[in-house]
Design an enzyme around this catalytic site. Structure first.
Site, PDB file in Angstrom:
ATOM      1  N   THR A   1       0.816  -1.215   0.000  1.00 46.81           N
ATOM      2  CA  THR A   1       0.000   0.000   0.000  1.00 46.81           C
ATOM      3  C   THR A   1       0.852   1.269   0.000  1.00 46.81           C
ATOM      4  O   THR A   1       1.891   1.343   0.673  1.00 46.81           O
ATOM      5  CB  THR A   1      -0.925   0.016   1.223  1.00 46.81           C
ATOM      6  OG1 THR A   1      -1.692  -1.186   1.244  1.00 46.81           O
ATOM      7  CG2 THR A   1      -1.869   1.203   1.187  1.00 46.81           C
ATOM      8  N   GLU A   2       0.391   2.273  -0.754  1.00 43.72           N
ATOM      9  CA  GLU A   2       1.075   3.562  -0.827  1.00 43.72           C
ATOM     10  C   GLU A   2       0.134   4.697  -0.446  1.00 43.72           C
ATOM     11  O   GLU A   2      -1.085   4.555  -0.547  1.00 43.72           O
ATOM     12  CB  GLU A   2       1.606   3.785  -2.251  1.00 43.72           C
ATOM     13  CG  GLU A   2       2.616   2.724  -2.669  1.00 43.72           C
ATOM     14  CD  GLU A   2       3.150   2.921  -4.069  1.00 43.72           C
ATOM     15  OE1 GLU A   2       4.115   2.241  -4.430  1.00 43.72           O
ATOM     16  OE2 GLU A   2       2.605   3.789  -4.804  1.00 43.72           O
TER      17      GLU A   2
ATOM     18  N   GLU B   1      -4.768 -14.350   2.653  1.00 43.63           N
ATOM     19  CA  GLU B   1      -4.841 -13.212   3.574  1.00 43.63           C
ATOM     20  C   GLU B   1      -6.289 -12.871   3.905  1.00 43.63           C
ATOM     21  O   GLU B   1      -6.632 -12.597   5.065  1.00 43.63           O
ATOM     22  CB  GLU B   1      -4.142 -11.989   2.978  1.00 43.63           C
ATOM     23  CG  GLU B   1      -4.160 -10.780   3.909  1.00 43.63           C
ATOM     24  CD  GLU B   1      -3.444  -9.566   3.352  1.00 43.63           C
ATOM     25  OE1 GLU B   1      -3.478  -8.516   4.003  1.00 43.63           O
ATOM     26  OE2 GLU B   1      -2.851  -9.668   2.252  1.00 43.63           O
TER      27      GLU B   1
ATOM     28  N   GLY C   1     -21.686   0.554  30.544  1.00 48.83           N
ATOM     29  CA  GLY C   1     -20.549   1.450  30.733  1.00 48.83           C
ATOM     30  C   GLY C   1     -19.238   0.705  30.889  1.00 48.83           C
ATOM     31  O   GLY C   1     -18.182   1.191  30.467  1.00 48.83           O
TER      32      GLY C   1
ATOM     33  N   GLY D   1      -6.594  -5.803   3.698  1.00 48.18           N
ATOM     34  CA  GLY D   1      -6.662  -6.894   2.735  1.00 48.18           C
ATOM     35  C   GLY D   1      -7.597  -6.630   1.579  1.00 48.18           C
ATOM     36  O   GLY D   1      -7.993  -7.547   0.858  1.00 48.18           O
TER      37      GLY D   1
ATOM     38  N   GLU E   1     -15.768  -2.484  -0.170  1.00 47.20           N
ATOM     39  CA  GLU E   1     -16.351  -1.955  -1.398  1.00 47.20           C
ATOM     40  C   GLU E   1     -15.584  -2.423  -2.628  1.00 47.20           C
ATOM     41  O   GLU E   1     -16.161  -2.786  -3.657  1.00 47.20           O
ATOM     42  CB  GLU E   1     -16.373  -0.423  -1.344  1.00 47.20           C
ATOM     43  CG  GLU E   1     -17.273   0.159  -0.262  1.00 47.20           C
ATOM     44  CD  GLU E   1     -16.636   0.173   1.125  1.00 47.20           C
ATOM     45  OE1 GLU E   1     -17.302   0.597   2.087  1.00 47.20           O
ATOM     46  OE2 GLU E   1     -15.456  -0.252   1.249  1.00 47.20           O
TER      47      GLU E   1
END
Length: 379
Positions: free
Chosen positions: A126-127, A241, A339, A362, A366
């Protein structure tokens, strides 16, 4: 239990026992520290847990995906977190591409030591600004003699702070998926920097980094497979993955359900245990239904994958089903705790936070839904 056998039952129990001894007493401390100690990798390797699904020929235990699922389920049932699994078993995403090549240099230099708990690897795909758009990554690797020179930035890299090496997706060819390769970049190589340790909503004990590559010279021997074959390698491993993330999801959901069911039996309100209220019982049933559906479907997809079937679309469906289960169940577990469930350090609060990354990591839900539509002929 996936394709239950006595051996897998024993493996699952061994993983749970390891988790109770070595993880649960320290997990709050590691959450606060933002990382898992290297010693845990060595301890897990000694128990044969790190390399359970890798072939013996590369230093693994000779099992398969179903064995890996048994280990993960054992950890989660014993009280591990999704973030803990991401950090400890980061080799599950950093190593498969290397092991699959059978390249003696890559196996001996990186795979065997990582499976022995001596090295920690990470996967950098990923970038910034790229997200799930792997085909359009911009980090470049230009051949210069017997080296590649790498320039670019990677982000959201699991175990990137601690990693001794980074299996890095780079562009060695033209535009699109056909120009991508994988290179192993070692920590300490001039120009490779951890630019930021990223703090996150959840997965607190899983260190996450933004990495910089500035004229990093990487030996050509560290090329994983054929040049420009990286996209296919990444896509092939994405199936495993996504199944693993589905296991994370239904696993923390099942654990949160167990904790919530115990709490509502003990907690009294208006003079009687909470579980005496019909709405509470019905909520528990719905939580259980979603866990069982997610677990059963994920197991079925995993069995088909091990049998050699192509389950790219089904792995996407399993991940979506399980992550939606985790979102629902962990939320309702917090609600049933009231709570108490909102307090930092409560186990259901941790699972609630950790669940939020699962529909993103991963491949975002969408993106995977659109991929599934194409694979199933709906687009």
């Amino acid at each position: 239990m996936t394709a239950a056998t006595p051996e897998r039952g024993a493996l699952k129990q061994a993983a749970a026992d390891f988790c109770r001894r070595h993880v649960v007493p320290h997990l709050d401390e590691w959450e606060a520290a933002g990382e898992v100690p290297r010693a845990l990798h060595a301890a897990a390797a000694k128990q044969g847990l790190l390399g359970v699904s890798f072939p013996e020929s590369v230093g693994g235990e000779g099992g398969d995906l179903l064995d890996s699922i048994a280990v993960q389920e054992g950890f989660l049932e014993a009280g591990a977190s999704s973030g803990l699994l991401a950090a400890l078993f980061t080799g599950g995403i950093a190593l498969p591409h290397l092991a699959a090549t059978g390249d003696a240099h890559l196996v001996d230099r990186f795979v065997r030591p990582a499976l022995a708990g001596e090295l920690i690897g990470s996967l950098a795909v990923t970038e910034p600004g790229g997200g799930s758009d792997v085909a359009n990554l911009r980090t470049t690797a230009v051949r210069d003699g017997d080296h590649f020179v790498v320039n670019g930035t990677k982000t959201f890299i699991t175990s990137g702070v601690r990693a001794d090496f980074v299996t890095t997706a780079v562009r060695t060819g033209g535009a699109g998926h056909a120009g991508i390769s994988l290179l192993v970049v070692e920590k300490g190589t001039p120009g490779l920097t951890v630019d930021r340790a990223l703090t996150k909503m959840g997965w607190h004990c899983s260190d996450t980094a933004e990495l910089g590559y500035a004229d990093v010279r990487v030996p050509a021997a560290n090329l994983v497979g054929a040049e420009n074959s990286g996209f296919a390698q990444i896509a092939e491993q994405f199936v495993v993955e996504r199944i693993a993330l589905a296991v994370h999801a239904y696993g923390i959901a099942a654990r949160s359900l167990e904790l919530a069911a115990a709490y509502v039996r003990e907690r009294e309100a208006f003079g009687r245990p909470l579980v005496r209220n019909q709405v509470v019982r019905h909520t528990l049933v719905e939580m259980r239904r979603q866990v069982e559906v997610a677990r059963t479907y994920t197991h079925a997809v995993a069995r088909r994958h091990v049998a050699g079937e192509s389950v790219v679309a089904e792995a996407c469906l399993a991940k979506k089903t399980a992550t939606e289960c985790a979102t629902y169940v962990c939320d309702h577990a917090v609600q049933l705790h009231g709570g108490t469930g909102y307090l930092t350090g409560t186990e259901v609060e941790r699972h609630y936070r950790d669940a939020r990354i699962l529909p993103i990591g991963g491949g975002a839900s969408e993106v995977l839904t659109d991929l599934t539509a194409r694979l199933m002929g709906y687009a």
